[in-house]
Design a protein around this motif. Sequence first.
Motif, mmCIF file in Angstrom:
data_model
loop_
_atom_site.group_PDB
_atom_site.id
_atom_site.type_symbol
_atom_site.label_atom_id
_atom_site.label_comp_id
_atom_site.label_asym_id
_atom_site.label_seq_id
_atom_site.Cartn_x
_atom_site.Cartn_y
_atom_site.Cartn_z
ATOM 1 N N MET A 196 0.863 -1.174 0.000
ATOM 2 C CA MET A 196 0.000 0.000 0.000
ATOM 3 C C MET A 196 0.906 1.231 0.000
ATOM 4 S SD MET A 196 -3.159 0.935 2.587
ATOM 5 C CE MET A 196 -3.648 -0.748 2.689
ATOM 6 N N SER A 197 0.656 2.133 -0.942
ATOM 7 C CA SER A 197 1.480 3.336 -1.042
ATOM 8 C C SER A 197 1.104 4.329 0.054
ATOM 9 C CB SER A 197 1.298 3.987 -2.415
ATOM 10 O OG SER A 197 0.029 4.590 -2.503
ATOM 11 N N VAL A 198 1.986 5.294 0.290
ATOM 12 C CA VAL A 198 1.760 6.321 1.305
ATOM 13 C C VAL A 198 0.461 7.079 1.020
ATOM 14 C CG1 VAL A 198 2.676 8.456 2.288
ATOM 15 C CG2 VAL A 198 4.210 6.559 1.787
ATOM 16 N N ALA A 199 0.143 7.315 -0.253
ATOM 17 C CA ALA A 199 -1.063 8.062 -0.624
ATOM 18 C C ALA A 199 -2.344 7.300 -0.315
ATOM 19 C CB ALA A 199 -1.016 8.421 -2.104
ATOM 20 N N GLU A 200 -2.232 6.007 -0.073
ATOM 21 C CA GLU A 200 -3.415 5.214 0.217
ATOM 22 C C GLU A 200 -3.715 5.126 1.706
ATOM 23 O OE1 GLU A 200 -3.787 1.505 -2.133
ATOM 24 O OE2 GLU A 200 -1.911 2.164 -3.050
ATOM 25 N N VAL A 201 -2.883 5.785 2.526
ATOM 26 C CA VAL A 201 -3.039 5.748 3.974
ATOM 27 C C VAL A 201 -3.332 7.155 4.478
ATOM 28 C CG1 VAL A 201 -1.887 5.209 6.166
ATOM 29 C CG2 VAL A 201 -1.436 3.810 4.141
ATOM 30 N N ALA A 202 -4.231 7.233 5.428
ATOM 31 C CA ALA A 202 -4.558 8.512 6.058
ATOM 32 C C ALA A 202 -4.488 8.320 7.566
ATOM 33 C CB ALA A 202 -5.949 8.965 5.639
ATOM 34 N N THR A 203 -4.432 9.432 8.287
ATOM 35 C CA THR A 203 -4.454 9.385 9.744
ATOM 36 C C THR A 203 -5.610 10.244 10.221
ATOM 37 O OG1 THR A 203 -2.048 9.152 9.789
ATOM 38 C CG2 THR A 203 -3.116 9.801 11.844
ATOM 39 N N LYS A 204 -6.408 9.686 11.119
ATOM 40 C CA LYS A 204 -7.551 10.412 11.682
ATOM 41 C C LYS A 204 -7.562 10.152 13.182
ATOM 42 C CE LYS A 204 -11.943 12.079 11.323
ATOM 43 N NZ LYS A 204 -12.173 13.466 11.282
ATOM 44 N N ASP A 205 -7.495 11.210 13.964
ATOM 45 C CA ASP A 205 -7.493 11.108 15.433
ATOM 46 C C ASP A 205 -6.432 10.131 15.926
ATOM 47 O OD1 ASP A 205 -9.642 12.906 15.535
ATOM 48 O OD2 ASP A 205 -11.111 11.286 15.364
ATOM 49 N N GLY A 206 -5.256 10.140 15.268
ATOM 50 C CA GLY A 206 -4.154 9.294 15.680
ATOM 51 C C GLY A 206 -4.207 7.868 15.161
ATOM 52 N N PHE A 207 -5.240 7.520 14.411
ATOM 53 C CA PHE A 207 -5.366 6.170 13.875
ATOM 54 C C PHE A 207 -5.030 6.170 12.391
ATOM 55 C CE2 PHE A 207 -8.249 6.189 17.500
ATOM 56 C CZ PHE A 207 -7.885 5.026 18.144
ATOM 57 N N ARG A 208 -4.299 5.145 11.955
ATOM 58 C CA ARG A 208 -4.013 4.972 10.536
ATOM 59 C C ARG A 208 -5.180 4.231 9.896
ATOM 60 N NH1 ARG A 208 1.174 4.274 8.212
ATOM 61 N NH2 ARG A 208 0.471 2.222 7.589
ATOM 62 N N LEU A 209 -5.591 4.733 8.729
ATOM 63 C CA LEU A 209 -6.669 4.098 7.995
ATOM 64 C C LEU A 209 -6.448 4.313 6.509
ATOM 65 C CD1 LEU A 209 -8.954 6.759 7.487
ATOM 66 C CD2 LEU A 209 -8.733 6.487 9.945
ATOM 67 N N THR A 210 -7.220 3.624 5.716
ATOM 68 C CA THR A 210 -7.042 3.810 4.280
ATOM 69 C C THR A 210 -7.604 5.174 3.872
ATOM 70 O OG1 THR A 210 -9.101 2.639 3.774
ATOM 71 C CG2 THR A 210 -7.078 1.346 3.702
ATOM 72 N N SER A 211 -7.007 5.733 2.831
ATOM 73 C CA SER A 211 -7.430 7.045 2.324
ATOM 74 C C SER A 211 -8.834 6.955 1.729
ATOM 75 C CB SER A 211 -6.453 7.520 1.251
ATOM 76 O OG SER A 211 -6.546 6.681 0.113
ATOM 77 N N LEU A 212 -9.434 8.114 1.520
ATOM 78 C CA LEU A 212 -10.742 8.178 0.869
ATOM 79 C C LEU A 212 -10.691 7.449 -0.468
ATOM 80 C CD1 LEU A 212 -13.626 9.284 0.432
ATOM 81 C CD2 LEU A 212 -12.577 11.420 -0.356
ATOM 82 N N GLU A 213 -9.640 7.699 -1.236
ATOM 83 C CA GLU A 213 -9.524 7.098 -2.569
ATOM 84 C C GLU A 213 -9.437 5.573 -2.491
ATOM 85 O OE1 GLU A 213 -8.075 11.311 -2.756
ATOM 86 O OE2 GLU A 213 -7.683 9.628 -1.416
ATOM 87 N N ARG A 214 -8.578 5.074 -1.619
ATOM 88 C CA ARG A 214 -8.404 3.617 -1.496
ATOM 89 C C ARG A 214 -9.685 2.968 -0.983
ATOM 90 N NH1 ARG A 214 -4.512 -0.591 -0.712
ATOM 91 N NH2 ARG A 214 -5.836 -2.411 -0.476
ATOM 92 N N THR A 215 -10.304 3.585 0.021
ATOM 93 C CA THR A 215 -11.535 3.033 0.584
ATOM 94 C C THR A 215 -12.637 2.988 -0.468
ATOM 95 O OG1 THR A 215 -10.922 3.872 2.775
ATOM 96 C CG2 THR A 215 -13.245 3.300 2.421
ATOM 97 N N ALA A 216 -12.808 4.089 -1.202
ATOM 98 C CA ALA A 216 -13.857 4.137 -2.230
ATOM 99 C C ALA A 216 -13.639 3.051 -3.280
ATOM 100 C CB ALA A 216 -13.895 5.515 -2.874
ATOM 101 N N LEU A 217 -12.403 2.875 -3.708
ATOM 102 C CA LEU A 217 -12.135 1.857 -4.734
ATOM 103 C C LEU A 217 -12.283 0.442 -4.186
ATOM 104 C CD1 LEU A 217 -9.229 3.541 -6.676
ATOM 105 C CD2 LEU A 217 -11.546 3.066 -7.508
#
Length: 188
Positions: free
Chosen positions: A1-22
């Motif tokens: 998983m590339s860096v662009a596919e990961v997001a951080t929300k409230d200290g938690f790592r999760l998949t980005s909007l783009e990765r999740t949508a796809l």
Amino acid sequence: MSVAEVATKDGFRLTSLERTALDIARQLPYERAVAVLDAALHLGADPGLLDRILLEAAGRKGVPTARVALAFADRLAESVGESISRVRMAEVGLPAPVLQFEVFSELGTWVARTDFWWREQRVVGEFDGRVKYTGPAGEVADVVMAEKRREQAIRDAGFWFVRWGWQDLDDRVAFKRRILQAFASAPS
């Protein structure tokens, strides 16, 4: 998983909007995949990143459907009903409408923003879900009356008006006939 596919929300790592949508779109039938990707684009998903993630996912289940859905997706669609309506329009061979059209009176006063507009036919279209028609009776009556005033103002601005809901989308032949009848009835 590339860096662009990961997001951080409230200290938690999760998949980005783009990765999740796809990931979701790859699991769904085409029309629902369009709705998910419309919503993602509406929320600000990066189309270039969506393309890159799909390229990297080549060969995985659902990628062909997601790729076609992404090509059709439009950030201007604002609801699942609007997304499915667009898919139905394309399926039955109706012309593609302009989304989120701003109606102005002859004097230049803003009247309304509509879900769909067919320029040549001078027809605006609205998908009606049930959400705005739920609640206490008095509130529902206020919503219905406001909708009637809005529709009349759009007609007064020189446009024909057509509405449909979920049941209409289930019958492709009747849906197409409804839109074509509006085209035929519109003032020229």
